[in-house]
Design a protein around this motif. Sequence first.
Motif, PDB file in Angstrom:
ATOM      1  N   VAL A  81     -13.487  -0.410   6.795  1.00 22.67           N
ATOM      2  CA  VAL A  81     -12.636  -0.061   5.651  1.00 22.67           C
ATOM      3  C   VAL A  81     -11.199  -0.019   6.151  1.00 22.67           C
ATOM      4  O   VAL A  81     -10.812   0.890   6.895  1.00 22.67           O
ATOM      5  N   GLU A  82     -10.400  -1.023   5.789  1.00 24.60           N
ATOM      6  CA  GLU A  82      -9.016  -1.069   6.246  1.00 24.60           C
ATOM      7  C   GLU A  82      -8.190  -0.015   5.513  1.00 24.60           C
ATOM      8  O   GLU A  82      -8.360   0.216   4.313  1.00 24.60           O
ATOM      9  N   MET A  83      -7.285   0.604   6.248  1.00 27.01           N
ATOM     10  CA  MET A  83      -6.423   1.642   5.695  1.00 27.01           C
ATOM     11  C   MET A  83      -4.973   1.182   5.805  1.00 27.01           C
ATOM     12  O   MET A  83      -4.606   0.461   6.736  1.00 27.01           O
ATOM     13  N   HIS A  84      -4.164   1.581   4.846  1.00 30.85           N
ATOM     14  CA  HIS A  84      -2.815   1.036   4.728  1.00 30.85           C
ATOM     15  C   HIS A  84      -1.757   2.133   4.688  1.00 30.85           C
ATOM     16  O   HIS A  84      -2.006   3.252   4.251  1.00 30.85           O
ATOM     17  N   MET A  95       0.398  -4.686  11.692  1.00 29.13           N
ATOM     18  CA  MET A  95      -0.466  -3.679  12.313  1.00 29.13           C
ATOM     19  C   MET A  95      -1.590  -3.358  11.341  1.00 29.13           C
ATOM     20  O   MET A  95      -1.341  -2.969  10.195  1.00 29.13           O
ATOM     21  N   VAL A  96      -2.825  -3.544  11.794  1.00 26.83           N
ATOM     22  CA  VAL A  96      -3.978  -3.282  10.924  1.00 26.83           C
ATOM     23  C   VAL A  96      -4.834  -2.177  11.538  1.00 26.83           C
ATOM     24  O   VAL A  96      -4.764  -1.911  12.748  1.00 26.83           O
ATOM     25  N   GLY A  97      -5.630  -1.530  10.720  1.00 27.65           N
ATOM     26  CA  GLY A  97      -6.510  -0.487  11.234  1.00 27.65           C
ATOM     27  C   GLY A  97      -7.390   0.101  10.164  1.00 27.65           C
ATOM     28  O   GLY A  97      -7.148  -0.083   8.966  1.00 27.65           O
ATOM     29  N   GLY A  98      -8.420   0.793  10.606  1.00 31.07           N
ATOM     30  CA  GLY A  98      -9.324   1.435   9.667  1.00 31.07           C
ATOM     31  C   GLY A  98     -10.623   1.838  10.350  1.00 31.07           C
ATOM     32  O   GLY A  98     -10.870   1.507  11.515  1.00 31.07           O
ATOM     33  N   GLN A 112      -2.795  -5.308  16.408  1.00 32.55           N
ATOM     34  CA  GLN A 112      -1.844  -6.235  15.805  1.00 32.55           C
ATOM     35  C   GLN A 112      -2.572  -7.485  15.322  1.00 32.55           C
ATOM     36  O   GLN A 112      -3.540  -7.921  15.947  1.00 32.55           O
ATOM     37  N   GLN A 113      -2.109  -8.036  14.221  1.00 30.01           N
ATOM     38  CA  GLN A 113      -2.721  -9.231  13.646  1.00 30.01           C
ATOM     39  C   GLN A 113      -1.660 -10.314  13.479  1.00 30.01           C
ATOM     40  O   GLN A 113      -0.616 -10.074  12.893  1.00 30.01           O
ATOM     41  N   LYS A 114      -1.952 -11.519  13.990  1.00 29.71           N
ATOM     42  CA  LYS A 114      -0.971 -12.614  13.946  1.00 29.71           C
ATOM     43  C   LYS A 114      -1.138 -13.535  12.746  1.00 29.71           C
ATOM     44  O   LYS A 114      -0.165 -13.888  12.095  1.00 29.71           O
ATOM     45  N   GLY A 115      -2.345 -13.963  12.457  1.00 29.88           N
ATOM     46  CA  GLY A 115      -2.553 -14.917  11.371  1.00 29.88           C
ATOM     47  C   GLY A 115      -2.906 -16.298  11.887  1.00 29.88           C
ATOM     48  O   GLY A 115      -2.408 -16.738  12.918  1.00 29.88           O
ATOM     49  N   GLU A 132       7.240   1.236  10.997  1.00 29.05           N
ATOM     50  CA  GLU A 132       6.182   1.768  10.127  1.00 29.05           C
ATOM     51  C   GLU A 132       4.793   1.334  10.583  1.00 29.05           C
ATOM     52  O   GLU A 132       3.792   1.998  10.291  1.00 29.05           O
ATOM     53  N   GLY A 133       4.714   0.220  11.319  1.00 30.40           N
ATOM     54  CA  GLY A 133       3.431  -0.197  11.871  1.00 30.40           C
ATOM     55  C   GLY A 133       2.942   0.762  12.942  1.00 30.40           C
ATOM     56  O   GLY A 133       1.771   1.143  12.968  1.00 30.40           O
ATOM     57  N   TYR A 134       3.850   1.176  13.798  1.00 33.17           N
ATOM     58  CA  TYR A 134       3.481   2.129  14.855  1.00 33.17           C
ATOM     59  C   TYR A 134       3.212   3.510  14.269  1.00 33.17           C
ATOM     60  O   TYR A 134       2.347   4.239  14.762  1.00 33.17           O
ATOM     61  N   ARG A 135       3.929   3.862  13.205  1.00 35.66           N
ATOM     62  CA  ARG A 135       3.662   5.150  12.548  1.00 35.66           C
ATOM     63  C   ARG A 135       2.335   5.115  11.793  1.00 35.66           C
ATOM     64  O   ARG A 135       1.625   6.119  11.732  1.00 35.66           O
ATOM     65  N   LYS A 136       1.992   3.959  11.245  1.00 34.43           N
ATOM     66  CA  LYS A 136       0.669   3.819  10.621  1.00 34.43           C
ATOM     67  C   LYS A 136      -0.420   3.968  11.683  1.00 34.43           C
ATOM     68  O   LYS A 136      -1.420   4.667  11.474  1.00 34.43           O
ATOM     69  N   ALA A 137      -0.219   3.313  12.835  1.00 36.95           N
ATOM     70  CA  ALA A 137      -1.201   3.403  13.918  1.00 36.95           C
ATOM     71  C   ALA A 137      -1.395   4.850  14.349  1.00 36.95           C
ATOM     72  O   ALA A 137      -2.531   5.307  14.540  1.00 36.95           O
ATOM     73  N   LEU A 138      -0.302   5.593  14.486  1.00 42.31           N
ATOM     74  CA  LEU A 138      -0.404   6.992  14.899  1.00 42.31           C
ATOM     75  C   LEU A 138      -1.105   7.822  13.834  1.00 42.31           C
ATOM     76  O   LEU A 138      -1.914   8.702  14.151  1.00 42.31           O
TER      77      LEU A 138
END
Length: 315
Positions: A81-84, A95-98, A112-115, A132-138
Amino acid sequence: MLLDFEQPIAALEGKLHEMQKLAAESEVDVSEAVAALEAKIKALKKETYANLTRWQRVQLSRHPERPYTLDYIGGMADKFVEMHGDRTVGDDKAMVGGFGEIDGQPVMFIGQQKGHNTKQRQFRNFGMPNPEGYRKALRLMKLAEKFNVPIVSLIDTPGAFPGLEAEERGQGEAIARNLKEMFMLKVPVICVIIGEGASGGALGIAIGDRVLMLENTWYSVISPESCSSILWRSWDYKEQAAEALKLTAIDMKSAGLIDGIVKEPLGGAHTAPEQMIETLKNTLLKTLKELAAIAPADRISQRIDKFSAMGVVVE
């Protein structure tokens, strides 16, 4: 896509294809010649990939057909379940995660996701996260800690986004905060470099109990091209820069900067993605089991001691 050093292998494979086509279209028996050529190709592959230069491994790490973070997650996780969002500025697509599960084991995935094509790469900002990617990761790491779920960080970035707007929003502060907070996480943290591991952009999600590298990846404070442009005022010396930087998995392991190397299929992860994903899955399950047996306070202490010892010289 063929790299320069793969041309001799491709030439032999082309001859093999012609032989097999001839055998299929006629009654000529070329089985012995085919077997001999297959053995020659296999031997050449082993010799080539066992003696890659550091720059050639950098090239392999950037191969556009290599599996990326979401490919690994999709192949390893039974549920994901990906979280945003970072709950402050927005959702960084680089930056992806979940939450997910590996054979029933709950895990928080971050990476990290490149495509895979131009449109996806633009959407993912070529795998270069903003603050915001690093803050999402944290945020996701803290959520994992709250629910006592181990963290798996998959690293593949040419660096944090270097734009003015990223600096204005606190790129350095966001990465520095992640470094500080990751040292104190109570849950197991496994970090795996699956492609490029460049500078603070990689380090911002790479403080873990175990730091692993895939065989054909690199990890360094600077890319060979950027190093070349600084030292020689030109990108033409990138191969010499790669040699000087000693940035491969073997170099990192011998310097004590990582804990292990994950073997790739012959020819690189892109030649057999499913096999590579299965190999990494088994490695993660084994490592998670090892870390689960260590008390949280001891894990934190060992994590701090490991990184504190890096770069220390005793005369």
